[in-house]
Design an enzyme around this catalytic site. Sequence first.
Site, mmCIF file in Angstrom:
data_model
loop_
_atom_site.group_PDB
_atom_site.id
_atom_site.type_symbol
_atom_site.label_atom_id
_atom_site.label_comp_id
_atom_site.label_asym_id
_atom_site.label_seq_id
_atom_site.Cartn_x
_atom_site.Cartn_y
_atom_site.Cartn_z
ATOM 1 N N HIS B 67 3.609 4.733 11.148
ATOM 2 C CA HIS B 67 3.920 4.818 9.701
ATOM 3 C C HIS B 67 3.897 3.425 9.075
ATOM 4 O O HIS B 67 4.898 2.719 9.057
ATOM 5 C CB HIS B 67 5.299 5.454 9.506
ATOM 6 C CG HIS B 67 5.566 5.868 8.093
ATOM 7 N ND1 HIS B 67 6.263 7.015 7.763
ATOM 8 C CD2 HIS B 67 5.245 5.292 6.913
ATOM 9 C CE1 HIS B 67 6.348 7.122 6.447
ATOM 10 N NE2 HIS B 67 5.745 6.076 5.908
ATOM 11 N N HIS B 69 2.139 1.037 5.637
ATOM 12 C CA HIS B 69 1.384 0.980 4.386
ATOM 13 C C HIS B 69 0.617 -0.333 4.393
ATOM 14 O O HIS B 69 1.223 -1.398 4.336
ATOM 15 C CB HIS B 69 2.325 1.043 3.178
ATOM 16 C CG HIS B 69 3.120 2.320 3.128
ATOM 17 N ND1 HIS B 69 2.697 3.423 2.424
ATOM 18 C CD2 HIS B 69 4.278 2.682 3.724
ATOM 19 C CE1 HIS B 69 3.578 4.410 2.571
ATOM 20 N NE2 HIS B 69 4.548 3.983 3.361
ATOM 21 N N LEU B 70 -0.707 -0.237 4.483
ATOM 22 C CA LEU B 70 -1.518 -1.454 4.562
ATOM 23 C C LEU B 70 -2.061 -1.868 3.195
ATOM 24 O O LEU B 70 -2.655 -2.927 3.058
ATOM 25 C CB LEU B 70 -2.653 -1.277 5.569
ATOM 26 C CG LEU B 70 -2.196 -1.066 7.020
ATOM 27 C CD1 LEU B 70 -3.400 -0.864 7.938
ATOM 28 C CD2 LEU B 70 -1.346 -2.229 7.517
ATOM 29 N N ARG B 71 -1.847 -1.023 2.183
ATOM 30 C CA ARG B 71 -2.123 -1.345 0.767
ATOM 31 C C ARG B 71 -3.596 -1.486 0.405
ATOM 32 O O ARG B 71 -3.909 -1.784 -0.739
ATOM 33 C CB ARG B 71 -1.385 -2.622 0.338
ATOM 34 C CG ARG B 71 0.122 -2.586 0.548
ATOM 35 C CD ARG B 71 0.780 -1.466 -0.198
ATOM 36 N NE ARG B 71 2.242 -1.529 -0.099
ATOM 37 C CZ ARG B 71 3.042 -0.484 -0.254
ATOM 38 N NH1 ARG B 71 2.532 0.722 -0.486
ATOM 39 N NH2 ARG B 71 4.354 -0.622 -0.172
ATOM 40 N N ASN B 101 -1.295 6.391 0.485
ATOM 41 C CA ASN B 101 -1.001 6.108 -0.929
ATOM 42 C C ASN B 101 -1.607 4.776 -1.380
ATOM 43 O O ASN B 101 -0.939 3.894 -1.880
ATOM 44 C CB ASN B 101 0.510 6.132 -1.197
ATOM 45 C CG ASN B 101 1.269 5.105 -0.388
ATOM 46 O OD1 ASN B 101 0.806 4.665 0.649
ATOM 47 N ND2 ASN B 101 2.426 4.716 -0.862
ATOM 48 N N HIS B 185 7.376 13.454 3.958
ATOM 49 C CA HIS B 185 8.430 12.559 3.470
ATOM 50 C C HIS B 185 9.440 13.500 2.839
ATOM 51 O O HIS B 185 9.220 14.031 1.749
ATOM 52 C CB HIS B 185 7.824 11.581 2.456
ATOM 53 C CG HIS B 185 8.824 10.883 1.578
ATOM 54 N ND1 HIS B 185 8.974 9.526 1.564
ATOM 55 C CD2 HIS B 185 9.715 11.353 0.662
ATOM 56 C CE1 HIS B 185 9.924 9.185 0.683
ATOM 57 N NE2 HIS B 185 10.371 10.277 0.121
ATOM 58 N N HIS B 239 10.371 9.148 8.772
ATOM 59 C CA HIS B 239 11.585 8.343 8.524
ATOM 60 C C HIS B 239 12.859 9.130 8.224
ATOM 61 O O HIS B 239 13.418 9.034 7.132
ATOM 62 C CB HIS B 239 11.331 7.319 7.432
ATOM 63 C CG HIS B 239 10.606 7.827 6.211
ATOM 64 N ND1 HIS B 239 10.954 8.969 5.546
ATOM 65 C CD2 HIS B 239 9.550 7.313 5.540
ATOM 66 C CE1 HIS B 239 10.145 9.142 4.519
ATOM 67 N NE2 HIS B 239 9.278 8.159 4.494
ATOM 68 N N ASP B 312 7.627 2.159 8.746
ATOM 69 C CA ASP B 312 7.439 2.364 7.299
ATOM 70 C C ASP B 312 7.199 1.011 6.615
ATOM 71 O O ASP B 312 7.686 0.756 5.507
ATOM 72 C CB ASP B 312 8.638 3.088 6.674
ATOM 73 C CG ASP B 312 8.343 3.630 5.271
ATOM 74 O OD1 ASP B 312 7.172 3.553 4.834
ATOM 75 O OD2 ASP B 312 9.277 4.120 4.622
ATOM 76 N N HIS B 316 5.602 -5.495 -0.545
ATOM 77 C CA HIS B 316 5.559 -5.624 -2.000
ATOM 78 C C HIS B 316 5.623 -7.103 -2.354
ATOM 79 O O HIS B 316 6.300 -7.877 -1.673
ATOM 80 C CB HIS B 316 6.743 -4.913 -2.657
ATOM 81 C CG HIS B 316 6.688 -3.424 -2.556
ATOM 82 N ND1 HIS B 316 5.728 -2.673 -3.201
ATOM 83 C CD2 HIS B 316 7.459 -2.547 -1.886
ATOM 84 C CE1 HIS B 316 5.929 -1.382 -2.927
ATOM 85 N NE2 HIS B 316 6.970 -1.289 -2.118
#
Lengths: 342, 433
Positions: B67, B69-71, B101, B185, B239, B312, B316
């Site tokens: 899990h 987020h590599l953006r 996402n 989620h 999560h 997760d 940012h």
Amino acid sequence: MTLTRATVRTPKKLSSPSFFHQPIHPHSAISANDFSVAEVRRILESADALEKDNPIKRANRLAKRRVALLFYESSTRTRTSFELAAKALGADTTLVSSLSSSIEKGESLKDTGITLKALGAECIILRSPYSGAPYLLARATGLPILNAGDGMAEHPSQALLDLRTILQFLAIRSSTVNEKSLRGVTLTICGDILHSRVARSNALLLPRLGAKVILCGPPEFLPDLAAEMTPGLVIERDFDSALRQSQIVMMLRIQAERLAGVQIDLDDYRTRYQANAERIAARAPQALIMHPGPIIRGMEITAEVADGPHSAIANQVYNGVPIRMALVARALSTVAKKRGPK
Amino acid sequence: MSPTQKPLLIRGGRLVDPATGLDAPRDLLLRDGKIAAIENPGKIKAPDAEIINAKEMIVAPGLIDIHVHLREPGQGYKETIATGTAAAAAGGFTTVCAMPNTIPANETPEVTRWMQAPERGATARVFPIAAATRGSMGEALTDYPALKDAGAVAVTDDGKPILGDEIMLEALQAAAKLRLPVIQHAEDTRLTGGCSMNAGVLAFRLGLRGMPVEAESGLVERDIALLKQVKNGHLHVAHLSTARALDAVRRARRSGLHVTCEVTPHHFALTEERIGLYDTNAKMNPPLRAESDRTAMIEGILDGTVDAIATDHAPHAAHEKEQEFDRAPNGITGLETALGLAIAVLHVKHKMPLDKILALMTTRPADALGLRSRGGLAPGFPADVVVFDPAEKWVFHSAESRSKSKNTPFDGWELQGRVQLTVSEGRIVFHRR
């Protein structure tokens, strides 16, 4: 190639501590918990002294010092009294509000604060719809921040002016204020406590001076866990019962702008929780009636009670200026004091 | 990938492979991107190999984070696949599963393939997870067979839970035909509007709106009820953060349903108290919870209910996090602190054996998402290996992170267990010097 356990190295010195580790200026007033009881006493004494001060002499105290008022929400009482307070001490003030500034263009609070500091502001008075915003501004600027209300969180200057009003009613002198000053005094805060920063700041401050604080309202506005916030709080759902125990009653409006989907039957609410002449006469005829404003006549309080002989609403407004003079003077004082114990 | 990599002979280490139960001194030879041999110390003769001395180290399968987020595509200012996988390598991870996402969302085979292309410069294997519904709007399913063909290993609308009963049932059914898990989620967003932390007295005190525990547990219970109607269905709960939801998973598993779940390091290491004075590096979704929930996560890890430790990882930019608490985005980085937190909290404080911890970061997440030949050290498997010192205590400084973003609540924390070397498909992708 050999992999070995790292030997002890001198830790790298980091360029600067991360944003959330930046210190908060000790002369800020962000939470009612920022002041020790001794500090509360000093602020009250300072308010008394500044109130009595010769206006000409007073206007030299902070002559030409720069104070910015940064208001992201509308305000009548708080903004005007902070502004009059700063001006009475001789400071130059400037008002930045969300509708007439680069805030409208999407400038962040952090950047707005840095800009105001670059313009020479030595203290920023902030009102924000976001809980905790003053801490962000304090970290970003390093300046003393006076919280003029942040979201649902706190309104510490209101709690201090409310305290001054209460002490005047009880004929307690500022110089005697200590942990026992309000022992035996019961105060009811009634209404939309969930959304009220005034309620939180008062509920945090008054029990530390010995008061018993009753929180009163329907579950939608007053979850059971509210009483766990700090020692000295009790919940009473029955307003009449709360009134019978109270020497002081603080009414709050329903904060329509923060309801976020809470449904409430207004007729039923009025029946149960309105401060009207009949109810007050029957349950607490001698009680001091307070309201931080703005009042919604005919909703949480009737005109008869708001304008009646026991109403302290105008005194509260009056006390705003001396208390805020004391806070502005404290913020700009050059004597560095340690932040009081929590 | 890199030019031809010399064979690597990792000698003298304690080899721990939870997939086979092996925990003994062994030498390991990696050749041509594969595991070539595992033998008793000194037995492997490979004169052409670069020798790595792993004395006092644990040699384990490369870690797997299901899990992250590599953006990319779309938000390269937060992270890229290259920087995200560099952080993964520094944290000992050789496999990461990337959430959909992105901008555009990973809802088409084109995006799924794009994320895996060599041009992305990944230093860990990236398995994309595709959007479960178009635009993650919860209305119409994406093309699961095409996404699976393109390399997607699961479907999810992570961050935007699938609320509708019918569409969730459809997703479970369509995924079951392809043996894909549906990752949820679990957050009933009808109960969490405007909320930015856990519900409770602290939220009340801070004047923040709180997410009730029921928003998580209610949706987990609903999903489990739906799963009962689906033949061969597989639900993976992302999560988990509440005792109640974890209990629901525990009960469902006992009844024989195929439900798997993961817990993040921050949910077993921190509580909502970490928010302090509105520190947005402690803001994520699901939020940090109460101490009773934190200890429940640890119990679930110890008793085997939890299948995976997943980070997760949610980078940012500083300007996004340095905002009012309600306005700041949810999420924290996690790839470089996961192993050190797992050892410090689960092994040192709760006496969990290292091989059990490693299982939660290797073979069990591989099984949960059906990642074949990953998470073990069998000959012929990809040469994904981590070498770490389980005893080394070290202080994590976010400023030194390989991630593009530094939004972590663990800056300045003392952790235990430090990665020394990470090998991905035979290539050294991280080496502490």
